[in-house]
Design an enzyme around this catalytic site. Structure first.
Site, PDB file in Angstrom:
ATOM      1  N   ALA A 125       0.858  -1.186   0.000  1.00 34.16           N
ATOM      2  CA  ALA A 125       0.000   0.000   0.000  1.00 34.16           C
ATOM      3  C   ALA A 125       0.895   1.237   0.000  1.00 34.16           C
ATOM      4  O   ALA A 125       2.112   1.135   0.198  1.00 34.16           O
ATOM      5  CB  ALA A 125      -0.893  -0.007   1.236  1.00 34.16           C
ATOM      6  N   LYS A 126       0.325   2.369  -0.229  1.00 32.04           N
ATOM      7  CA  LYS A 126       1.093   3.618  -0.145  1.00 32.04           C
ATOM      8  C   LYS A 126       0.116   4.782  -0.034  1.00 32.04           C
ATOM      9  O   LYS A 126      -1.022   4.683  -0.472  1.00 32.04           O
ATOM     10  CB  LYS A 126       1.948   3.811  -1.407  1.00 32.04           C
ATOM     11  CG  LYS A 126       3.138   4.718  -1.205  1.00 32.04           C
ATOM     12  CD  LYS A 126       4.279   3.955  -0.570  1.00 32.04           C
ATOM     13  CE  LYS A 126       5.536   4.762  -0.463  1.00 32.04           C
ATOM     14  NZ  LYS A 126       6.691   3.883  -0.231  1.00 32.04           N
TER      15      LYS A 126
END
Ligand code: GLU
Length: 416
Positions: free
Chosen positions: A103-104
């Site tokens: 994720a980011k």
């Protein structure tokens, strides 16, 4: 033309899918993200005016575990960049065989233009906006470009306040006093060091005799420059956002680190034996090891041919484009890919997360030993495949990482 990092991330999947003979449906699925949230963050500035910032949080894959990845604050951040960074996190967690996904997040803001109070309000509101898709079992943010442990503390506080109890495991890279881990801050640099040492061993090179050029002098660039300087390496050049700085006899890294830690720019540093360099000059300086530790798309088809080193050690995420990769490979340059080289950060983030969940904290020795063990296992596996199949280290690392994710998809099947 600007290179879109998400196009790069997808091209890398295509390359490895071909090499592995990966199933078409899985390949298509991996080139997409699971979900993305775009949020507006209205902030009352100190002067009473209101500014609205845009923020993102992207889950590329949670098939092997909760999403994991940093949050960056930068005026250039956009959805495609965050999608690419989230994708790279999936491969990084998988390569280390951590039970985590990718994720980011990001906020389109220049944090240098905000006061501390404005930064706090921005962080708190951003957290409130993404609160439904983060959490210890869902997605665990961490620091990235221009974010730090104080910002993580505010995120943990907002999340905990909303849930009515302290939940340190919602985010990693926190201050030690509130559930952070010893060794997390230098972890990315430590990982770079372990991997470089191991590669030098394979190539019969003495680490301390290598000359080094480092792009970026933040947490990652700063730590690796200090570790290599203490090892006895000659650090020929480093750079921050203001300039590159070079000395043929080697820079005094301790003095330079002290300078930037006081909040000063390298361009204002005075030493008559030092020369200033542009970014292009820095990247093409003749050296043994080049460490791009800033942002994406620094080594491209435009400058790859001029790169003069034996090893590129990717401290940043996505610093080399696939076209540049080909050129570097044909020149015999070993490129240690980001998902391996800079994975020390997420590795110790994982340790922080389990320490928080167990409420039992480890000593620094244990952190560094386990980090070294995990990262070297990934290095050995990657190196072996690269030699056996005569392919670049990046393709080898991707084969391992993508296989694990593909296997999880196969076992779980496509719901419903
Ligand atoms: N931002 C770091 C990275 O790109 C760390 C991520 C994390 O610890 O979750 O790997």
């Amino acid at each position: 033309m600007e290179i879109n990092p998400y196009d790069v991330a997808k091209a890398q999947i295509e390359i490895v899918a071909k090499e592995m003979g990966l199933d078409k449906n899985t390949t298509q699925y991996l080139k997409r993200i699971e979900r993305a949230l775009i949020v507006s963050i209205p902030i009352t500035m100190d002067d009473g005016s209101v500014q609205i910032f845009e923020g993102y949080r992207v889950h590329h894959s949670t098939v092997r575990g909760p999403g994991k990845g940093g949050i960056r604050y930068s005026p250039e951040v956009n959805l495609d960049e965050v999608k690419a960074l989230a994708t790279w996190m999936t491969w990084k967690s998988s390569l280390l065989n951590l039970p985590l996904g990718g994720a980011k997040g990001g906020v389109r803001v220049d944090p240098r233009k905000l006061s501390m109070k404005e930064l706090e309000r921005l962080t708190r509101r951003y957290t409130a906006e993404i609160i439904n898709i983060i959490g210890p079992d869902i997605d665990i943010p961490a620091p990235d470009v221009n974010t730090n442990s104080q910002i993580m503390a505010w995120i943990m506080d907002v999340y905990s306040m909303q849930k009515g109890r302290s939940i340190p495991g919602v985010v990693t890279g926190k201050p030690i006093e509130i559930g952070g881990s010893v060794g997390r801050e230098p972890a990315t640099g430590m990982g770079l060091y372990f991997v470089l040492k191991a590669l030098c061993g394979k190539l019969d090179l003495s680490l301390k005799e290598q000359s080094i050029v480092i792009q970026g002098f933040g947490n990652v660039g700063g730590t690796i420059s200090e570790l290599l300087y203490n090892e006895g390496c000659k650090i020929l050049a480093v750079s921050d956002i203001s300039t590159g700085i070079f000395c043929k006899d080697g820079l005094d890294i301790e003095k330079l680190l002290k300078w930037v830690k006081e909040g000063k720019y390298l361009k204002d540093y005075k030493d008559s034996s030092y020369n200033f360099l542009t970014n292009e000059e820095l990247l093409t300086t003749k050296c043994d090891v080049l460490v791009p530790a800033a942002i994406e798309n620094q080594i491209t088809e435009k400058n790859a041919d001029k790169i003069q080193c034996k090893i590129v050690l990717e401290g940043a995420n996505g610093p080399t484009t696939p076209e540049a990769d080909k050129i570097l490979y044909s020149k015999g340059i070993h490129v240690v890919p980001d998902i391996l080289a800079n994975s020390g950060g997420v590795c110790v983030s994982y340790f922080e997360y389990i320490q928080d969940i167990h409420s039992y904290f480890w000593k620094l020795d244990r952190i560094n030993q386990e980090l070294e063990r995990i990262i070297l296992e990934a290095f050995e596996e990657t190196y072996k495949i690269s030699v056996e199949r005569k392919i670049p280290l990046r393709t080898a690392a991707y084969i391992i990482a993508v296989s694990r994710v593909a296997k999880a998809i196969e076992l779980r099947g496509f719901f419903p």
